[in-house]
Design an enzyme around this catalytic site. Structure first.
Site, PDB file in Angstrom:
ATOM      1  N   ALA A  25      42.511  50.422  36.826  1.00 24.32           N
ATOM      2  CA  ALA A  25      41.147  50.944  37.023  1.00 24.32           C
ATOM      3  C   ALA A  25      40.186  49.772  37.086  1.00 24.32           C
ATOM      4  O   ALA A  25      40.440  48.681  36.563  1.00 24.32           O
ATOM      5  CB  ALA A  25      40.761  51.882  35.895  1.00 24.32           C
ATOM      6  N   GLY A  27      36.011  49.076  36.374  1.00 24.46           N
ATOM      7  CA  GLY A  27      34.772  49.628  35.851  1.00 24.46           C
ATOM      8  C   GLY A  27      33.622  48.668  36.038  1.00 24.46           C
ATOM      9  O   GLY A  27      33.710  47.671  36.751  1.00 24.46           O
ATOM     10  N   GLY A  28      32.517  48.988  35.381  1.00 28.70           N
ATOM     11  CA  GLY A  28      31.324  48.177  35.529  1.00 28.70           C
ATOM     12  C   GLY A  28      31.452  46.818  34.885  1.00 28.70           C
ATOM     13  O   GLY A  28      30.823  45.855  35.322  1.00 28.70           O
ATOM     14  N   MET A  29      32.290  46.701  33.810  1.00 29.18           N
ATOM     15  CA  MET A  29      32.397  45.446  33.094  1.00 29.18           C
ATOM     16  C   MET A  29      33.682  44.691  33.405  1.00 29.18           C
ATOM     17  O   MET A  29      33.696  43.463  33.367  1.00 29.18           O
ATOM     18  CB  MET A  29      32.319  45.690  31.576  1.00 29.18           C
ATOM     19  N   THR A  31      38.122  44.894  35.020  1.00 28.87           N
ATOM     20  CA  THR A  31      39.206  45.546  35.743  1.00 28.87           C
ATOM     21  C   THR A  31      40.440  45.522  34.846  1.00 28.87           C
ATOM     22  O   THR A  31      40.722  44.509  34.191  1.00 28.87           O
ATOM     23  CB  THR A  31      39.491  44.826  37.065  1.00 28.87           C
ATOM     24  N   VAL A  32      41.163  46.650  34.801  1.00 33.09           N
ATOM     25  CA  VAL A  32      42.347  46.776  33.949  1.00 33.09           C
ATOM     26  C   VAL A  32      43.595  46.765  34.832  1.00 33.09           C
ATOM     27  O   VAL A  32      43.663  47.488  35.841  1.00 33.09           O
ATOM     28  CB  VAL A  32      42.281  48.070  33.113  1.00 33.09           C
ATOM     29  N   LYS A  47      42.906  43.498  30.443  1.00 32.43           N
ATOM     30  CA  LYS A  47      41.530  43.780  30.854  1.00 32.43           C
ATOM     31  C   LYS A  47      40.844  42.452  31.133  1.00 32.43           C
ATOM     32  O   LYS A  47      40.668  41.627  30.233  1.00 32.43           O
ATOM     33  CB  LYS A  47      40.777  44.546  29.773  1.00 32.43           C
ATOM     34  N   ASP A 142      29.741  52.234  22.518  1.00 28.89           N
ATOM     35  CA  ASP A 142      29.891  52.792  23.875  1.00 28.89           C
ATOM     36  C   ASP A 142      30.955  53.891  23.874  1.00 28.89           C
ATOM     37  O   ASP A 142      31.871  53.880  24.686  1.00 28.89           O
ATOM     38  CB  ASP A 142      30.269  51.675  24.848  1.00 28.89           C
TER      39      ASP A 142
END
Length: 657
Positions: A25, A27-29, A31-32, A47, A142
Site C-alpha cells: 500500500a 499512503g500519505g506518509m 509506502t509499505v 514501511k 492517529d
C-alpha cells in the site's frame, strides 16, 4: 492512455538483509512493502517514509530513530511489532511484523457497517493495544481504520470478525513526521481529520484522551457505516469536532442499544476531562457493555429492535458469544472472564459433597493428616488476620491536598501517589484562578483506598461577561435583560435624542460590551424625545450675526468664543458645538470657534519712486492702490505708511507730484 511507473525498489536488497518482494500500500506518509528477511528467512513488512516526509538533515532522522526505539519496546499481541529500523537512500524505514489480512478500512468498504458484537470485539482488541502504549507513555495520535489491521482468524479467513485477531500499527509515527512541511493533502488528510480530537485542532495538544476520542469515532463508524462529520475542505471537518457533539449512533441506525450510544458519547466528549482517562479505562467500559449485550434477555431485545433495519452485508449476527478457547494464547482478548465462563458446567452438588466427605475421613484418620489440618488452620488464621488488616486498614491511605494547585500540578501529584482523577463540572470563582483546583472529593486527609478515584472541580476563574446591548429598547425590557444578566439596574438622568422616542434607552454606563462581573451596577439613560430647539448652522457667519441668531432662539453663546488662526476674515465662524440640527432646550449653551483673521503683512516703502513704478510694487504684493494728484509724478507720501502691518488687501493711497 494511463502510464504506470515501475517501482525501482521492487527486487532490491535493503541493508544487505531485506529483499523487497511486492508493494502492499502507499499512503500519505509512507509506502509499505512485503520483504523477505534473508537472515532469519521470514516475511516482514517494510514501511519506507516518503522523501517528502523525511527532510534532509540529521534532525529528522534522529527524531525518527528515537520514535522507532520507543515503538520497538512496545510488546503486545495486538500491536504490530517493530523489528528493525534504518535508512535507505536517505529515506528512513521500519521493519515490522507482516500481518496477513486487511485493514479495518477495507472491511468497512466491503461491509459498510458492522453489527454491535463485531464492532465491540474489534474495539476491545484495538483498545488493548492502545492501552499498552499509554502505559508505556506513548500516544498514537492517529487512530483510524487505516491503522487497524484485521488478521486472519484462528479458524481461518476474516469473515468471522468476532474471532479475528486485530492489530494496531503506526504507534508514534505521526509524531515522528509531524515536523515535515510537505505533508500530502487529499484522502489521507481527510481520513485523519475525520477522527481528530478537538484539542488537536485548537491547540495541538495530544495525550491518552486524544486517542480515546479517535477510538470513539472509529467505533461510531463501525456501528453506523459513516464518520460523524464531512465537508468540502479538511479544515471544515476538523472544526466540526470542536464546535459540535458527536451524534449518538442510534439516530443513524435505529434499534442500537442505549449502552452503545452511551459508550460513544463518553469516548467522544469535546472536553478531554470528561472522557475516560486513557484507553485502558475505555476498554473496561467496552468490556462491561459487551458483557451486558451478551445477556440473553438483552440479546433478544436487540434482535427484536433491529428486525426491521436495512440489511447489511453478511454476516448479520447481532450478538454472538465469544469462544476464547478457539483463540491461541497469544491472541486472546484482554478480558477478565465473562458471565458465560463463570456459568460453565460444574460437578453436581451431591457429587461434590460426597468427595469432600471422603477426603475428610482420609485426612483426619492419619496423624500426619491431622497435623497438616492444624497447620492449615494456623495458616488460614494468619491469612485471615492479614486479610482483615488489609481490608480494614492496609489498603487505605489518605487523600492528598490538591485544592489550589493547578490542573497540571494536581495531575502530577495524583499520578505519583497512584490515584485516578475525575473532573466534575467546573465553576467560576472570584479568588481561585482559572484551571486551578477549586474543590476535591474526598477532601484532603480523608481515608481513601489506594489507587482510588478523586473527583476534582476546576475553577473557571472570575466570572466576567459583557454588558448586554439594550439601546433602543423600552425601559422595562432593558431592565429585564440586565436583571437576567445578574446586573443591578440604576435609572440615570434622561436626555433629549433626535432619533429615539421618549422612554427608550439611549445609552448605558458602562457601555454595551464592557466586561463586568455579576452584581455590578449599570446606569440606564432614557430618551426624552426630540428636543424643542434645533441648533442653527452658524459656520461661515460673522460673530455679530451669530450672536443675534442665538439670542432670538433663546440659546446662550459661551463667551469668549475660541479664536483660531485662519485665512477666513476676522470673526467669521469656523466651527460650533453642538452641531447644527442638534436638539437642545432653551438656555442651552453653544460654543463657537471664530477666525482671528489672516496674518498681517508689511506695507513696503515706495516714496521717491516714479508713481507708475510705486503703484506696480504695491499691486504686486496685493495692495489696491489709489493715486492722487499727478499719476506721472514722483511718489511723495503713502498711506498706510512704510513698514505698517496691515491685513492683506488693505488699500494704499499714493500722493504723486
Amino acid at each position: 492512455m494511463d502510464t504506470q511507473v515501475a517501482d525501482t525498489l521492487l527486487g532490491s536488497l535493503i541493508d544487505g538483509r531485506y529483499r523487497i518482494r511486492g508493494r502492499v500500500a502507499r499512503g500519505g506518509m509512507a509506502t509499505v512493502y512485503t520483504a523477505t528477511d534473508e537472515r532469519l528467512e521470514r516475511t516482514v513488512a517494510v514501511k519506507i517514509i516518503h522523501s517528502a516526509q523525511g527532510p534532509e538533515g540529521r534532525g529528522f532522522v534522529e527524531r525518527f530513530t528515537d520514535e522507532a526505539k520507543t515503538i520497538a519496546r512496545l510488546t503486545h499481541p495486538n500491536v504490530v511489532a517493530v523489528y528493525d529500523q534504518g535508512t535507505h537512500a536517505g529515506r528512513p524505514y521500519l521493519v515490522m511484523e507482516y500481518v496477513r489480512g486487511r485493514t479495518l478500512r477495507d472491511v468497512l468498504a466491503e461491509r459498510r457497517r458492522l453489527n454491535p458484537d463485531e464492532a465491540l470485539a474489534i474495539t476491545e482488541q484495538m483498545l488493548a493495544a492502545i492501552a499498552a502504549a499509554h502505559r508505556a507513555g506513548l500516544v498514537h495520535r492517529d487512530v483510524k481504520p487505516e491503522n487497524v489491521l484485521v488478521a486472519e482468524a484462528p479458524t481461518g479467513g476474516v469473515a468471522n470478525l468476532v474471532d479475528s485477531v486485530v492489530k494496531v500499527a503506526d504507534f508514534g509515527l505521526a509524531r515522528a513526521v509531524e515536523a515535515s512541511a510537505h505533508e500530502e493533502q487529499g484522502n489521507q488528510l481527510m481520513a485523519t481529520v475525520a477522527y481528530v480530537a478537538p484539542e488537536l485542532v485548537t491547540d495541538g495538544h495530544a495525550d491518552p484522551r486524544t486517542d480515546v476520542y479517535s477510538a470513539g469515532i472509529v467505533l461510531f463508524e463501525m456501528l453506523t457505516g459513516r464518520v460523524p462529520y464531512d465537508g468540502d475542505r479538511p479544515v471544515e471537518v476538523a472544526w466540526q469536532h470542536v464546535d459540535r457533539d458527536v451524534p449518538v449512533p442510534s439516530t443513524l441506525v435505529p434499534g442500537l442499544p442505549k449502552a452503545l450510544d452511551d459508550l460513544v458519547a463518553r469516548a467522544t466528549r469535546r472536553d478531554p476531562g470528561a472522557r475516560p482517562t486513557d484507553a485502558g479505562a475505555l476498554l473496561a467500559e467496552v468490556q462491561v457493555a459487551r458483557e451486558d449485550l451478551g445477556n440473553p434477555n438483552t440479546r433478544t431485545a436487540v434482535l427484536r429492535r433491529v428486525a426491521d433495519e436495512p440489511a447489511v452485508a453478511q454476516p448479520t449476527m447481532v450478538v454472538a458469544a465469544v469462544q476464547p478457547v478457539e483463540r491461541p494464547a497469544w491472541a486472546r482478548l484482554p478480558e477478565g472472564g465473562s458471565r458465560a465462563g463463570r456459568r460453565r458446567a460444574a460437578p453436581e452438588a451431591d457429587d461434590v459433597w460426597s468427595r469432600l466427605a471422603a477426603l475428610r475421613t482420609q485426612v483426619l484418620g492419619h496423624p500426619q493428616g491431622r497435623l497438616a489440618v492444624a497447620a492449615a488452620v494456623v495458616v488460614l488464621g494468619l491469612i485471615a488476620a492479614v486479610g482483615g488488616w488489609w481490608v480494614g486498614v492496609g489498603r487505605y491511605t489518605v487523600a492528598p491536598q490538591l485544592v489550589s494547585l493547578s490542573k497540571a500540578e494536581a495531575e502530577a501529584q495524583a499520578t505519583r501517589a497512584g490515584f485516578v482523577l475525575r473532573y466534575a463540572d467546573p465553576r467560576h470563582d472570584e479568588q481561585v484562578p482559572k484551571d486551578a483546583v477549586l474543590a476535591q472529593d474526598p477532601v484532603s486527609a480523608t481515608r481513601i483506598q489506594k489507587g482510588g478515584t478523586i473527583t476534582l472541580t476546576l475553577s473557571l476563574g472570575p466570572e466576567r461577561f459583557p454588558v448586554p446591548d439594550v439601546v433602543g429598547k423600552e425601559y422595562e425590557l432593558a431592565a429585564t435583560d440586565l436583571a437576567d444578566a445578574q446586573l443591578k439596574v440604576v435609572k440615570g438622568a434622561a436626555r433629549y435624542d433626535d432619533s429615539l422616542p421618549a422612554g427608550v434607552v439611549v445609552a448605558t454606563d458602562p457601555k454595551a460590551g464592557t466586561e463586568v462581573k455579576p452584581g455590578d451596577k449599570v446606569t440606564v439613560i432614557l430618551s426624552k424625545g426630540k428636543a424643542p430647539i434645533s441648533v442653527p448652522n452658524l459656520v461661515g457667519k460673522n460673530l455679530t450675526e451669530a450672536r443675534g441668531i442665538l439670542a432670538r432662539l433663546g440659546l446662550v453663546l459661551v463667551e469668549p468664543p475660541t479664536v483660531k488662526e485662519s485665512d477666513k476674515p476676522k470673526d467669521e465662524i469656523l466651527g460650533q458645538s453642538p452641531a447644527d440640527g442638534t436638539g437642545v432646550e432653551k438656555g442651552a449653551q453653544v460654543r463657537l470657534e471664530v477666525s482671528q483673521g489672516p496674518p498681517l503683512v508689511v506695507v513696503p516703502r515706495v516714496i521717491d519712486l516714479p508713481c507708475p513704478q510705486a503703484q506696480q510694487v504695491l499691486q504686486s504684493q496685493g495692495f489696491p492702490v489709489t493715486v492722487q494728484f499727478d499719476p506721472n509724478g514722483i511718489a511723495r507720501f503713502q498711506s498706510p505708511g512704510e513698514n505698517s502691518q496691515v491685513p492683506p488687501g488693505t488699500p494704499v493711497t499714493l500722493g504723486c507730484l
